[in-house]
Design a protein around this motif. Structure first.
Motif, PDB file in Angstrom:
ATOM      1  N   GLU A 254       0.879  -1.295  -0.080  1.00 61.00           N
ATOM      2  CA  GLU A 254       0.033  -0.088   0.053  1.00 61.00           C
ATOM      3  C   GLU A 254       0.748   1.380  -0.022  1.00 61.00           C
ATOM      4  O   GLU A 254       1.756   1.530   0.715  1.00 61.00           O
ATOM      5  CB  GLU A 254      -0.914   0.110   1.286  1.00 61.00           C
ATOM      6  N   ALA A 255       0.810   2.115  -1.066  1.00 65.02           N
ATOM      7  CA  ALA A 255       1.518   3.295  -1.008  1.00 65.02           C
ATOM      8  C   ALA A 255       1.223   4.370  -0.250  1.00 65.02           C
ATOM      9  O   ALA A 255       2.398   5.062   0.503  1.00 65.02           O
ATOM     10  CB  ALA A 255       1.352   3.961  -2.409  1.00 65.02           C
ATOM     11  N   ARG A 256       0.007   4.397   0.454  1.00 63.81           N
ATOM     12  CA  ARG A 256      -0.036   5.336   1.557  1.00 63.81           C
ATOM     13  C   ARG A 256      -0.067   4.738   3.063  1.00 63.81           C
ATOM     14  O   ARG A 256       0.444   3.402   2.905  1.00 63.81           O
ATOM     15  CB  ARG A 256      -1.280   5.800   1.255  1.00 63.81           C
ATOM     16  N   GLU A 257      -0.050   5.435   4.013  1.00 59.34           N
ATOM     17  CA  GLU A 257       0.406   4.912   5.226  1.00 59.34           C
ATOM     18  C   GLU A 257      -0.932   4.535   6.000  1.00 59.34           C
ATOM     19  O   GLU A 257      -1.051   4.390   7.309  1.00 59.34           O
ATOM     20  CB  GLU A 257       0.870   6.247   5.907  1.00 59.34           C
ATOM     21  N   ALA A 258      -2.078   4.369   5.334  1.00 53.43           N
ATOM     22  CA  ALA A 258      -3.342   3.852   6.038  1.00 53.43           C
ATOM     23  C   ALA A 258      -4.289   2.872   5.241  1.00 53.43           C
ATOM     24  O   ALA A 258      -4.002   3.074   3.707  1.00 53.43           O
ATOM     25  CB  ALA A 258      -4.152   5.195   6.237  1.00 53.43           C
ATOM     26  N   MET A 259      -4.778   2.261   5.756  1.00 52.40           N
ATOM     27  CA  MET A 259      -5.710   1.324   4.854  1.00 52.40           C
ATOM     28  C   MET A 259      -6.984   2.075   4.601  1.00 52.40           C
ATOM     29  O   MET A 259      -7.295   3.101   5.068  1.00 52.40           O
ATOM     30  CB  MET A 259      -6.163   0.060   5.906  1.00 52.40           C
ATOM     31  N   GLY A 260      -7.755   1.651   3.452  1.00 50.07           N
ATOM     32  CA  GLY A 260      -8.814   2.283   2.872  1.00 50.07           C
ATOM     33  C   GLY A 260      -9.147   3.044   1.722  1.00 50.07           C
ATOM     34  O   GLY A 260     -10.344   3.019   1.549  1.00 50.07           O
TER      35      GLY A 260
ATOM     36  N   GLY B 294       3.117   2.328   2.973  1.00 51.36           N
ATOM     37  CA  GLY B 294       4.281   3.231   2.546  1.00 51.36           C
ATOM     38  C   GLY B 294       5.145   2.348   1.549  1.00 51.36           C
ATOM     39  O   GLY B 294       6.250   3.087   1.095  1.00 51.36           O
ATOM     40  N   HIS B 295       4.655   1.625   0.866  1.00 54.89           N
ATOM     41  CA  HIS B 295       5.324   0.711   0.029  1.00 54.89           C
ATOM     42  C   HIS B 295       4.806   1.189  -1.503  1.00 54.89           C
ATOM     43  O   HIS B 295       3.571   0.591  -1.873  1.00 54.89           O
ATOM     44  CB  HIS B 295       5.445  -0.726  -0.187  1.00 54.89           C
ATOM     45  N   LYS B 296       5.180   2.196  -2.125  1.00 51.59           N
ATOM     46  CA  LYS B 296       4.858   2.399  -3.549  1.00 51.59           C
ATOM     47  C   LYS B 296       5.450   1.621  -4.712  1.00 51.59           C
ATOM     48  O   LYS B 296       6.735   1.758  -4.985  1.00 51.59           O
ATOM     49  CB  LYS B 296       5.017   3.777  -3.882  1.00 51.59           C
ATOM     50  N   VAL B 297       4.485   0.825  -5.329  1.00 52.74           N
ATOM     51  CA  VAL B 297       5.166  -0.021  -6.412  1.00 52.74           C
ATOM     52  C   VAL B 297       5.374   0.882  -7.697  1.00 52.74           C
ATOM     53  O   VAL B 297       4.535   1.812  -7.943  1.00 52.74           O
ATOM     54  CB  VAL B 297       3.824  -0.906  -6.805  1.00 52.74           C
ATOM     55  N   THR B 298       6.294   0.756  -8.235  1.00 53.11           N
ATOM     56  CA  THR B 298       6.999   1.509  -9.419  1.00 53.11           C
ATOM     57  C   THR B 298       6.953   0.674 -10.511  1.00 53.11           C
ATOM     58  O   THR B 298       6.663   1.362 -11.772  1.00 53.11           O
ATOM     59  CB  THR B 298       8.073   2.224  -9.260  1.00 53.11           C
ATOM     60  N   GLY B 299       7.144  -0.626 -10.749  1.00 51.59           N
ATOM     61  CA  GLY B 299       7.394  -1.325 -11.891  1.00 51.59           C
ATOM     62  C   GLY B 299       7.286  -2.717 -11.440  1.00 51.59           C
ATOM     63  O   GLY B 299       7.568  -3.256 -10.393  1.00 51.59           O
ATOM     64  N   ALA B 300       7.238  -3.491 -12.535  1.00 48.38           N
ATOM     65  CA  ALA B 300       7.015  -4.944 -12.175  1.00 48.38           C
ATOM     66  C   ALA B 300       7.628  -5.565 -13.658  1.00 48.38           C
ATOM     67  O   ALA B 300       7.030  -5.080 -14.830  1.00 48.38           O
ATOM     68  CB  ALA B 300       5.581  -5.389 -12.068  1.00 48.38           C
ATOM     69  N   SER B 301       8.483  -6.387 -13.558  1.00 46.59           N
ATOM     70  CA  SER B 301       9.148  -7.173 -14.661  1.00 46.59           C
ATOM     71  C   SER B 301       8.857  -8.606 -14.640  1.00 46.59           C
ATOM     72  O   SER B 301       9.022  -9.266 -13.737  1.00 46.59           O
ATOM     73  CB  SER B 301      10.578  -6.895 -14.794  1.00 46.59           C
TER      74      SER B 301
END
Length: 496
Positions: free
Chosen positions: A36-42, A101-108
């Motif tokens: 989740e990129a943000r610091e909270a659920m929802g 706080g985990h922002k996904v930037t890419g996937a290979s």
């Protein structure tokens, strides 16, 4: 060593928590994590904090299929929906799987290894993990900014300018003159909510929107709970509401003139005598060309009747230091202007995808069953209905993903990839005329001219095809491929 999970879910909003619940219930042996990129659920329900924020669908269909909504309010406010999501996660032990706080930037994707390597940032530090299946539940809104047109003279305005997506917690509008620009779901929510304490609220719209009054509480649902209990009553109410909304939608598409008259007559009954209904509440487009707005207990109409709110239908010439000048020459004085002018869409959460080193551009792909991409293995995403509750579709997508994963396990498949028939022609993924869709649709995957490449907008039909339809069809290709075997003798491909 890089951490590995069987399934990686991106997004801890309404869709992501639901997907996790379905996954761990159907396939408890699968390992999974949620980034989740943000610091909270929802998701949306944690992000939006403007006055009166609420669902624009009833909670018996916006709620999860597996967890009954038992509150008396069928049209719930944002905090109640957020509590529902949090309680669902807590009861199922899902929260411990979320990494904030985990922002996904890419996937290979690597066909040789039959897995995804997913890149993300945490506190500015880049890292990766791997997964067998990548499942995006990040919705299609851009979270870091909303849409505001470039109105002339905005810098001249001496009052406060606010976008609902980034509502200041300290904003004091008591006794002040407020102009809300817009006529969609956000605007019709904000106007009556702010009118309770503001000096006066004006909803400024370029053109009217279809608005339907619904009761805050569902009397039939309440009675059914007394007779059948929460679980059975919820299922019956869910299908009852699906049937009603489907009927309104189908009549709107097939008998638009009849429904235009129906909505106009409803507005007349709720507005003051002699009110200019045709200027302010008679849209130029047909019903459901854009999303229908719901107002619980007619709160918008009540605010207009008691004089705390009004509607102006005009175009903005420019901002002035004191407010807004309209093309008609009228002046709208304002202490606060709220730009409820829409959202920006972001395809696939802005995540860059590659398959065996080849960049995947979403507009170059077609969406299989509205949830997977042509030529992209072991990947799914969630887009809900535009003509019904988002969660109705999100639940079905999650169920299909679980069925697909179980099928792959049963047959020893490592890879599933939708491959389109070249004879299928393309069309926009979302056949919807809302401004926020039209501004961004060219950056999204395409739909196809026939099944299974169309994004279905009929829940009952999708129940049949997604919950009960065949997994192996002429479109999905399955591959058995182990890393060790690939090194020794090359891959074995099985097409189903």
């Amino acid at each position: 060593m890089t951490e590995h999970v069987d399934v990686l879910i991106v997004g801890a909003g309404l869709s992501g928590i639901g997907a996790a619940h379905h996954l761990q219930s159907a396939l408890p042996a699968k390992s999974y994590a949620i980034l989740e990129a943000r610091e909270a659920m929802g998701g949306t329900w944690d992000l939006f904090r403007y006055p009166g924020v609420r669902s624009d669908s009833d909670m018996h269909t916006l709620g999860y299929r597996f967890r009954p909504w038992v509150a008396s309010e069928a049209i719930a406010d944002g905090p109640a929906i957020l509590d529902y999501i949090r309680d669902t996660a807590a009861e199922a032990g899902i929260e411990q799987r979320i990494r904030y706080g985990h922002k996904v930037t890419g996937a290979s994707w690597s066909s040789e290894e039959a897995r995804w390597t997913v890149g993300f940032t945490r506190d500015g530090v880049a890292s990766t993990l791997t997964c067998d299946f990548l499942y995006l539940c990040s919705g299609y809104y851009r979270y870091d900014q909303g849409f505001t047109p470039d109105f002339a003279g905005m810098d001249d305005f001496t009052g406060q300018l606010v976008h609902p997506q980034h509502w200041p917690t300290e904003l004091d509008y008591a006794g002040k003159r407020v102009v809300v620009i817009g006529s969609g779901a956000t605007a019709v929510t904000l106007v009556p909510a702010m009118a309770k304490s503001a000096g006066h609220v004006t909803m400024l719209q370029r053109s009217p929107t279809y608005i339907l009054t619904v009761p805050t509480a569902d009397g039939i649902a309440t009675k059914l709970r007394e007779l059948l209990g929460d679980k059975r009553a919820y299922a019956v109410t869910r299908w009852k509401n699906v049937a009603v909304s489907t009927l309104i939608y189908q009549l709107s598409r097939r008998r638009p003139q009849m429904m235009r008259k129906f909505f106009r007559n409803l507005a007349i009954k709720q507005l003051p005598e002699g009110y200019d209904v045709d200027t302010h509440f008679k849209p130029v487009y047909n019903p459901w060309d854009q999303r229908l707005c719901l107002v619980p207990n007619g709160d918008l109409f009540r605010a207009i009747r008691d004089g705390s709110a009004s509607v102006a239908t005009d175009r903005i010439e420019r901002f002035t230091p004191e407010g807004l000048r309209l093309e008609s020459g009228a002046e709208l004085p304002a202490d606060i202007v709220v730009t409820a002018t829409g959202l920006d869409l972001l395809a696939l959460g802005g995540i860059a995808l590659t398959v065996d080193g080849r960049e995947i551009r979403p507009p170059d792909t077609m969406a299989y069953k509205g949830m997977m991409l042509s030529g992209v293995p072991n990947f799914a995403f969630t887009i809900g209905y535009t003509n019904a509750s988002w969660t109705l579709k999100a639940d079905l997508v999650a169920e299909f993903v679980c069925r697909l994963l179980r099928h792959m396990d049963t047959h020893g498949y490592d890879q599933c990839t939708p491959w389109p028939d070249p004879r299928v022609t393309t069309a926009p993924l979302l056949d919807f005329e809302a401004g926020y869709v039209l501004r961004a649709i060219d950056s999204f995957p395409k739909a196809g001219s026939r099944a299974p490449w169309r994004l279905g907008m009929n829940y009952a039909q999708d129940v049949i095809t997604l919950r009960h339809g065949r997994i192996e069809d002429d479109t999905m290709r399955f591959t058995r491929r182990s890393v060790a075997a690939a090194r020794d003798r090359g891959p074995e491909q099985v097409t189903a």
